[in-house]
Motif scaffolding. Structure first.
Motif, PDB file in Angstrom:
ATOM      1  N   ASP A 120       0.822  -1.214   0.000  1.00 27.03           N
ATOM      2  CA  ASP A 120       0.000   0.000   0.000  1.00 27.03           C
ATOM      3  C   ASP A 120       0.850   1.256   0.000  1.00 27.03           C
ATOM      4  O   ASP A 120       0.544   2.235  -0.689  1.00 27.03           O
ATOM      5  N   ARG A 121       1.951   1.250   0.756  1.00 25.68           N
ATOM      6  CA  ARG A 121       2.742   2.473   0.898  1.00 25.68           C
ATOM      7  C   ARG A 121       3.379   2.894  -0.428  1.00 25.68           C
ATOM      8  O   ARG A 121       3.628   4.082  -0.641  1.00 25.68           O
ATOM      9  N   ARG A 173       7.816  -3.608  -3.166  1.00 21.59           N
ATOM     10  CA  ARG A 173       8.212  -2.389  -2.464  1.00 21.59           C
ATOM     11  C   ARG A 173       8.517  -1.233  -3.416  1.00 21.59           C
ATOM     12  O   ARG A 173       8.951  -0.171  -2.978  1.00 21.59           O
ATOM     13  N   GLY A 174       8.324  -1.432  -4.715  1.00 20.84           N
ATOM     14  CA  GLY A 174       8.624  -0.384  -5.672  1.00 20.84           C
ATOM     15  C   GLY A 174      10.098  -0.204  -5.943  1.00 20.84           C
ATOM     16  O   GLY A 174      10.516   0.758  -6.587  1.00 20.84           O
ATOM     17  N   LEU A 199      13.324   6.822   2.678  1.00 20.30           N
ATOM     18  CA  LEU A 199      12.815   7.522   3.861  1.00 20.30           C
ATOM     19  C   LEU A 199      11.435   8.133   3.622  1.00 20.30           C
ATOM     20  O   LEU A 199      11.044   9.114   4.261  1.00 20.30           O
ATOM     21  N   GLY A 200      10.675   7.539   2.668  1.00 21.09           N
ATOM     22  CA  GLY A 200       9.336   8.022   2.396  1.00 21.09           C
ATOM     23  C   GLY A 200       9.280   9.344   1.671  1.00 21.09           C
ATOM     24  O   GLY A 200       8.234  10.009   1.669  1.00 21.09           O
ATOM     25  N   PHE A 207       0.796   9.932  -3.747  1.00 29.33           N
ATOM     26  CA  PHE A 207      -0.111  11.006  -3.366  1.00 29.33           C
ATOM     27  C   PHE A 207       0.659  12.067  -2.586  1.00 29.33           C
ATOM     28  O   PHE A 207       1.494  11.743  -1.743  1.00 29.33           O
ATOM     29  N   ARG A 208       0.351  13.322  -2.860  1.00 33.22           N
ATOM     30  CA  ARG A 208       0.936  14.428  -2.103  1.00 33.22           C
ATOM     31  C   ARG A 208       0.024  14.848  -0.964  1.00 33.22           C
ATOM     32  O   ARG A 208       0.318  15.813  -0.259  1.00 33.22           O
TER      33      ARG A 208
END
Length: 767
Positions: A373-374, A462-463, A489-490, A380-381
């Motif tokens: 999901d992450r 995980r992309g 780190l997202g 998305f911003r």
């Protein structure tokens, strides 16, 4: 096999039933037809599975009721419509009503025969008839239609599907769908009516649908698909409107079959309209306390530029981002466009208005069985609780599709638990993201070789990107490993880790080389079109198997043994080829430096500047590139493993190491600490149908490599910046395995000991 076709059988059953009922009425005499009939008993015959009471319920009549001939006919029809009986006969016999039925058989099993292109399990999912259920000719006919449509979607419109039944004991049948697949009905020709500005060839390049070509066995886009045609309408509209034609419309698409029904003819009827440019561009605020002048810096459109909706969307995105940085939420930017038909200009006024106070309640993601999901949320911003911005949601959908992980991705918003909240629904269909390949390759610089590689663009969902490659060729062997985390780190921060090990076997030189390098890096955007990367590296190099007759320079450099260095560096790139305001032109700038320390201290600088544009209604591409590099050492000197060599990617028309400094006695190529090359080229159609994927090119390269550095008292040829010039023609072929380029060259200005070559094969690149 009964050989009873369902369509013919159904018609015969209906005719027989009508005839039997009419004959029964005729048997009553004319008076019976005109008068009503009453009965006090019902006798039902022929039914085995269906109870008498069920049949009477279907008939909708009861004892003692006076019925006319028409009402008896309706009763028979109602029994017939239950779908349980092949024949129904209602015959009045005295005061008794005789109902004689013949039940449809039960399906024992369902088979499909004659199919090869579509497997049984795929076709059976389309069939709604079921084993151990009553056979229904109407349902079998619908199943036939569904199977036929499945073949039509593959381009086999002449496929014939015939349902047949095989009679078995106990009133059972096997239902068999016999398939004659026929050949693929391809698109023979795509044509356009109403196009004046762009040629048919140029417009065909825009479409996803292609005409039939020599690679039809590998390319399936030359088969007709209504969904693909609908997408092509959108592509054509986007193409024209981004080039200044706001009134463009695809009026209709005519699709027909040839007389032999073996090919489609597709015609797009279009109306281009007139070409417009931007007129006045302004901004106005209707929000209390918001000064429109503060947002003028976000505008990039200039008066006189060709109209396109793309820069308008880009300006709106800039205005919204600027508003968010200044803490202004729920601001709605509406572009108001007014026409000046006399000047063929469109004036744009951005109006800042208060938007609805709506918040994001939550983001629901479905369909991602592998992707976390992450990974999707990172596109998305906005997060739960943020103000809702429809434009940002559309941009997020575009970024999700751009990941390349999904066959389909949709992002929609719906009302949440209250009118002031929305729920964002993300639905994805995952596709393949990895590949494992074994094969052979050929490069005119290194020769033939074997290759094994593994690539995964969504590692463990995980992309992350992972690649591993082992290759061996006549002149070198290479092992490489790469890993990338695009959301470190997202954040929009790319973490990379690269490792490579390479050995060379220089057949044309008197030495071999060995190189190992490991390098972590971080990359991040610094502007809309600019990106900066910083990296560290650890490297060791060695010269091995140096022949006794090798150059003194090579022997002295090999005597240093293994050289180990560490380095820190950066690279900056600025690229407008895909994000610029002009769809027909782009600029690429790259600049980087590496600072070495350890056994050798050096500064390595490289730079590239390139530009391209399309002319003659975008059928010809012009490209210009300037590239150069410099390597400087402080206390030590460079070695042959460090210096620049100009391969065919940088300077065409010469062998690897074919130009530049050479040892005067041994003729060893020594490379140089400095190089500079200018490349000019054009790509153009050859008059060959576009579906062949073949075009032509012409080019000229001008440049050189020089400056060996320490020569140890040896004579070195061409150590000065002596330029070479090469001209050539190229054939570019867009193949299923990648874009290939065949170069035919002639050196116009070279030196005596240079090593030109008149032909090479490379992978086509833009810059």
């Amino acid at each position: 096999m009964d050989n009873l076709a369902v369509r013919a059988g159904a018609q015969l059953f209906k005719s027989a039933k009508r005839a039997s009922f009419v004959l029964a009425l005729i048997g009553l005499g004319g008076a019976a037809i005109a008068q009503s009939f009453a009965f006090n008993a019902v006798n039902i015959e022929g039914n085995r599975r269906v109870a008498d009471g069920t049949i009477l319920t279907f008939a909708g009549i009861s004892a003692g009721e006076a019925l006319s001939a028409a009402e008896l006919n309706d009763a028979a029809q109602r029994i017939r419509e239950s779908g349980l009986f092949e024949t129904v006969e209602i015959t009045p016999v005295g005061r008794t009503l005789l109902i004689n039925v013949s039940e449809y058989p039960t399906i024992n099993r369902i088979n499909i025969e004659g199919n090869a292109r579509i497997k049984d399990d795929q076709l059976l999912t389309l069939v709604r008839s079921e084993p151990r259920r009553v056979y229904n000719p109407a349902q079998a006919e619908q199943d036939t239609t569904a199977i036929t449509q499945a073949y039509a979607q593959q381009g086999r419109v002449n496929a014939v599907v015939t349902p047949r039944i095989i009679r078995l004991p106990d009133n059972r049948v096997d239902l068999v769908f016999e398939v004659v697949e026929a050949g693929v009905t391809e698109i023979e020709r795509i044509s356009f009516v109403g196009n004046r500005t762009y040629s048919e060839r140029r417009l065909r390049l825009v479409l996803d649908t292609k005409q039939a070509g020599p690679l039809r066995s590998l390319i399936t886009r030359d088969t007709y698909s209504p969904e693909r045609i609908a997408r092509d309408r959108e592509l054509l509209t986007d193409f024209y409107r981004s080039r200044g034609y706001p009134d463009f419309v695809v009026q209709n698409v005519d699709v027909g079959l040839t007389r032999e029904r073996d090919a489609y003819l597709v015609t797009f009827n279009v109306r281009e309209g007139q070409k417009f440019s931007f007129g006045n561009v302004s901004i106005r605020s209707e929000m209390p306390g918001v000064n429109a002048a503060e947002f003028e810096e976000a505008l990039r459109i200039r008066t006189g530029a060709t109209y396109s909706p793309v820069p308008i969307e880009t300006d709106i995105s800039r205005i919204e981002r600027l508003a968010q940085r200044r803490g202004i939420n729920f601001m709605q930017v509406d572009p108001v466009i007014t026409r000046n038909d006399r000047a063929l200009q469109l004036n744009v006024e951005y109006v800042l208005r208060p938007g609805p106070r709506v918040f994001v309640e939550r983001i629901d993601i479905e369909g991602n069985g592998t992707t976390l999901d992450r990974v999707i949320r990172n596109q998305f911003r906005v997060v739960e609780g943020d103000p809702f911005n429809p434009r940002e949601i559309r941009e997020s959908a575009r970024r999700i599709r751009g990941l390349g992980f999904f066959q389909n991705a949709s992002v929609d918003a719906r009302e949440g638990s209250s009118p002031s909240q929305v729920i964002i629904d993300v639905n994805v269909v995952e596709g393949p993201t990895g590949s494992l390949s074994f094969g052979a390759n050929f490069n005119t610089d290194t020769g033939a070789g074997l290759l094994a590689s593994y690539r995964q663009s969504n590692f463990q969902g995980r992309g992350q990107r992972l690649n591993f490659q082992v290759s061996t060729a006549e002149a070198n062997r290479r092992l490489s490993f790469g890993f990338d985390e695009p959301q470190f780190l997202g954040r929009d921060l790319n973490f990379g880790f690269d490792l490579s090990y390479k050995t060379t076997d220089n057949e044309n030189a008197l030495y071999d080389t060995e190189t190992f390098r490991i390098s972590p890096s971080l990359g991040f955007p610094v502007s809309e079109n600019g990106r900066l990367a910083v990296f560290a590296a650890y490297e060791f190099t060695d010269l091995t198997d140096v022949a006794d007759r090798a150059s003194e320079i090579i022997r002295q450099e090999a005597a240093q043994g293994t050289v180990t260095t560490g380095s820190l560096g950066y690279s900056y790139s600025y690229d407008t080829r895909r994000t610029g305001l002009n769809p027909n032109a782009g600029v690429l700038l790259r600049f980087g430096q590496e600072f070495g320390f350890g056994d050798a201290e050096f500064i390595k600088t490289t730079a590239l500047a390139g530009a391209e544009t399309k002319i003659l209604n975008e059928e010809v591409t012009l490209r210009a590139t300037v590239e150069g590099g410099s390597l400087s050492y402080q206390e030590s000197s460079s070695r042959v493993t460090d210096r620049f060599f100009l391969g065919s990617r940088v300077m065409r028309g010469f062998e690897a190491g074919g130009i530049g400094p050479r040892d005067a006695e041994t003729d060893d190529a020594l490379g140089g600490n400095t190089f500079a090359v200018a490349r000019l080229e054009a790509e153009f159609p050859l008059g060959i149908p576009s579906e062949y994927g073949i075009s032509g090119g012409a080019f000229i390269d001008y440049g050189s490599v020089w400056n060996v550095g320490e020569t140890f008292g040896q004579d070195v040829l061409y150590d000065e910046a002596t330029p070479r010039t090469v001209a050539g023609l190229a054939i570019l072929w867009d193949t299923p395995i990648g874009p290939l380029r065949f170069n035919f060259t002639e050196d116009l200005d070279s030196q005596e000991r240079d090593r030109p070559k008149n032909f090479d094969v490379t992978i086509q690149t833009s810059f």
